[in-house]
Design an enzyme around this catalytic site. Structure first.
Site, PDB file in Angstrom:
ATOM      1  CG  ASP A 192      34.646   7.890  43.720  1.00  0.00           C
ATOM      2  OD1 ASP A 192      34.809   6.867  44.411  1.00  0.00           O
ATOM      3  OD2 ASP A 192      35.061   9.007  44.078  1.00  0.00           O
TER       4      ASP A 192
ATOM      5  CD  GLU B 264      32.167  -0.584  32.375  1.00  0.00           C
ATOM      6  OE1 GLU B 264      32.132   0.610  32.065  1.00  0.00           O
ATOM      7  OE2 GLU B 264      32.937  -1.403  31.831  1.00  0.00           O
TER       8      GLU B 264
END
Length: 254
Positions: free
Chosen positions: A64, A133
């Site tokens: 998050d 990522e």
């Protein structure tokens, strides 16, 4: 008990844990980790099967960023240890129950970590899987030990470098997904009918044995946690996360 981020449901010897953060695209925060761990602890003694599922259109989208942004802005970065999340996945992989990831819609980053940690992966034809990522200067440090154990080094390496989501059929060919179908709920129930026939004792003994054959998860823990802490403390990476949250722009965009 009241839960803020998950909906647990118990049916006979099966525990369903639904990740339920629709306002945050089912992303992972500290409360989610704590609540999932708490429920898994309750499953140790009597539950045979644990099913992790998300919403119809999103399984889990990883960390998050909004919470990371808020915590760092308040100077609370020191509380953001990746170890509890790694321990949660380790519990899914090695705990005394059969774990199933039931995936519909998107699974990204840490969402793939949940998938890779489970004993079985049953998916809907809408499922897709990605490791985004590196686009933010990060890399899936804690996900990789679980993913490598699941699909092998080179396939996990390729997924990480490409950063592009893959379809459920591609995930199946890689070995990340065991079975999938457009009637995925029926497929899940058929598996549960069979798995319920196995005794709790047999599950415990088998999981203990099979996890002793390959202890990559335990051996990799300290390295994964250290690497995760390093990449999330990098100022350039943090600036990229802040810019994405504040302006909706990816790090490579002008």
């Amino acid at each position: 008990m009241n839960y803020k981020t998950i909906i647990p449901e118990y049916k006979n010897n099966v525990c369903y844990i639904q990740i339920n953060r629709p306002e945050a695209n089912n992303s992972i925060n500290d409360i989610l980790i704590e609540e999932c761990t708490r429920v898994l602890d309750l499953c140790d003694e009597n539950i045979k099967i644990v099913v992790i599922k998300g919403l119809e259109d999103v399984f889990c989208l990883g960390a998050d960023f909004n919470e990371i942004h808020a915590n760092i802005s308040k100077g609370n970065y020191s509380n953001q240890s990746p170890e509890p999340l790694y321990n949660l996945w380790l519990k899914l992989a090695t705990g005394p129950y059969i774990t199933i990831a039931y995936v519909r819609g998107k699974a990204n980053a840490g969402g793939v970590g949940f998938v890779a940690a489970c004993d079985m992966v049953i998916a809907d034809e809408t499922a897709q899987f990605g490791l985004s990522e590196l686009l933010f200067g990060l890399f899936p440090a804690c996900v990789l030990p679980f993913l490598i154990r699941k699909i092998g080094f080179q396939k996990a390496h390729y997924m990480t470098l490409m950063t592009k989501p893959i379809s459920v059929s591609q995930a199946h060919s890689l070995g990340l997904v065991d079975v999938y179908d457009k009637r995925s709920e029926s497929l899940l129930q058929k598996h549960l009918l069979r798995l319920k026939c196995i005794s709790k004792t047999a599950i415990i003994k088998y999981k203990r044995y099979v996890n002793s054959l390959n202890d990559i998860l335990t051996k990799s823990k300290s390295l994964a946690v250290e690497a995760n802490e390093e990449i999330f403390s990098d100022r350039d990476n943090i600036n990229g996360i802040f810019r994405y949250v504040d302006e909706g722009k990816f790090p490579w965009e002008n």
